[in-house]
Design an enzyme around this catalytic site. Structure first.
Site, PDB file in Angstrom:
ATOM      1  N   SER A 232     -28.239 -56.773  38.373  1.00  0.00           N
ATOM      2  CA  SER A 232     -29.066 -55.697  38.916  1.00  0.00           C
ATOM      3  C   SER A 232     -29.712 -56.118  40.241  1.00  0.00           C
ATOM      4  O   SER A 232     -29.003 -56.412  41.203  1.00  0.00           O
ATOM      5  CB  SER A 232     -30.100 -55.266  37.870  1.00  0.00           C
ATOM      6  OG  SER A 232     -30.681 -54.035  38.200  1.00  0.00           O
TER       7      SER A 232
ATOM      8  N   LYS B 289     -31.045 -64.764  26.428  1.00  0.00           N
ATOM      9  CA  LYS B 289     -30.266 -63.608  25.979  1.00  0.00           C
ATOM     10  C   LYS B 289     -28.772 -63.616  26.317  1.00  0.00           C
ATOM     11  O   LYS B 289     -28.007 -62.879  25.691  1.00  0.00           O
ATOM     12  CB  LYS B 289     -30.867 -62.323  26.582  1.00  0.00           C
ATOM     13  CG  LYS B 289     -32.283 -62.017  26.135  1.00  0.00           C
ATOM     14  CD  LYS B 289     -32.765 -60.739  26.823  1.00  0.00           C
ATOM     15  CE  LYS B 289     -34.171 -60.354  26.390  1.00  0.00           C
ATOM     16  NZ  LYS B 289     -34.632 -59.124  27.061  1.00  0.00           N
TER      17      LYS B 289
ATOM     18  N   ASP C  37     -24.225 -46.974  32.023  1.00  0.00           N
ATOM     19  CA  ASP C  37     -25.446 -47.479  32.647  1.00  0.00           C
ATOM     20  C   ASP C  37     -26.198 -46.301  33.267  1.00  0.00           C
ATOM     21  O   ASP C  37     -25.675 -45.622  34.153  1.00  0.00           O
ATOM     22  CB  ASP C  37     -25.060 -48.496  33.723  1.00  0.00           C
ATOM     23  CG  ASP C  37     -26.237 -49.239  34.323  1.00  0.00           C
ATOM     24  OD1 ASP C  37     -27.328 -48.649  34.421  1.00  0.00           O
ATOM     25  OD2 ASP C  37     -26.050 -50.405  34.707  1.00  0.00           O
TER      26      ASP C  37
ATOM     27  N   HIS D 194     -26.893 -51.118  30.828  1.00  0.00           N
ATOM     28  CA  HIS D 194     -27.452 -52.026  31.832  1.00  0.00           C
ATOM     29  C   HIS D 194     -28.053 -53.288  31.201  1.00  0.00           C
ATOM     30  O   HIS D 194     -28.630 -54.112  31.894  1.00  0.00           O
ATOM     31  CB  HIS D 194     -28.544 -51.269  32.612  1.00  0.00           C
ATOM     32  CG  HIS D 194     -28.921 -51.886  33.927  1.00  0.00           C
ATOM     33  ND1 HIS D 194     -28.070 -51.901  35.015  1.00  0.00           N
ATOM     34  CD2 HIS D 194     -30.064 -52.500  34.349  1.00  0.00           C
ATOM     35  CE1 HIS D 194     -28.675 -52.483  36.033  1.00  0.00           C
ATOM     36  NE2 HIS D 194     -29.882 -52.870  35.660  1.00  0.00           N
TER      37      HIS D 194
END
Length: 289
Positions: free
Chosen positions: A157, A72, A234, A267
């Protein structure tokens, strides 16, 4: 005993390099693990037998595997032009069938938090040792085209949390660090409190060993600027990510930090793909010094 030597299980050409996925048995974690390496093309001026690529480790976030970043992010385009190999490990042990390991998306399988668990039930969750010791050794022993002594680290994250803590505790092993929407102060947020209670027990002093905002006051001999990108839209920003806590800690410790806040971004990997080139360039500069 399964094979500890990595076995190639897939290979896909991309930007004249290759995404290659490997499987091996991890003695550290007590189970089979997979990881990806993106090998950039060998420069035309170099011999394929002698050229060695520096390494950028990518640590993924909650519920991810080694595949998310490779599929991705689009990082391979700039990694190819900069001549940097990308190494993406999985996020936790899998297949151990520990009771409760898959009960929630933010703990257990897919949520190793890049720490060494001290609680007996979760004794296999030693992703810190896997990332900092086993994986670099594996690369050095099995991939002559990689120079694992020239390494940087990044993540998203939970993986951003991992990248920052791993970097700060191993400043001699990594040239630079960056992160997207990292969990920078896990002892102060629900994700971190849940994970640390279960993996590390109730002693909050132990938690501080895996909290970047706490560690920055101890390990602050940082030469390369820390790069963090954070989307302002986010949904996890207000109660889980807390980047300004880390910003304040860096200011007090006189650590160079570039925290970039981006209006309209969330996010997701759409956010990561939008700014990943900046991160590859950031690490290329440090890796090539």
């Amino acid at each position: 005993m399964e094979e500890t030597k990595p076995k190639e299980i897939s290979s896909t050409r991309m930007f004249d390099g290759y995404n290659k996925r490997y499987k091996h048995y991890s003695p550290t974690l007590g189970c089979s693990m997979t990881f990806y390496i993106y090998f950039p093309p060998t420069p035309k001026s170099s011999s394929a037998l002698s050229h060695k690529f520096p390494v950028l480790y990518w640590l993924s976030g909650l519920s991810c595997t080694d595949e998310n970043f490779i599929i991705k992010s689009g990082a391979q385009r700039t990694a190819a032009s900069e001549g940097i190999a990308l190494v993406a490990p999985d996020t936790s042990p899998r297949g151990l069938n520990v009771d409760g390991e898959a009960d929630s998306w933010d703990f257990g399988v897919g949520a190793g938090f890049y720490l060494n668990a001290t609680q007996e039930k979760w004794k296999n969750w030693k992703m810190y040792d896997y990332v900092t010791k086993e994986l670099p050794s594996l690369l050095t022993e099995n991939f002559a085209q990689l120079d694992a002594s020239r390494a940087s680290i990044s993540g998203h994250s939970m993986g951003g949390h991992g990248a920052l803590t791993v970097y700060l505790k191993n400043l001699d092993k990594y040239k630079s660090v960056s992160a997207f929407a990292p969990i920078v102060n896990p002892i102060s947020c629900p994700w971190g409190q849940k994970a640390f209670t279960n993996y590390l027990g109730e002693n909050k002093t132990d938690w501080e060993e895996y909290d970047a905002t706490c560690l920055i006051s101890k390990f602050n001999d940082v030469s390369a600027t820390i790069l963090i990108d954070q989307g302002q839209d986010d949904s996890f920003l207000p109660n889980q990510l807390l980047p300004h806590k880390f910003e304040e800690a860096c200011r007090l410790a006189n650590v160079p930090l570039l925290l970039r806040m981006h209006a309209g971004y969330d996010h997701s990997y759409f956010f990561i793909a939008s700014f990943i080139d900046d991160h590859i360039h950031h690490h290329a500069q440090a890796l090539k010094l």
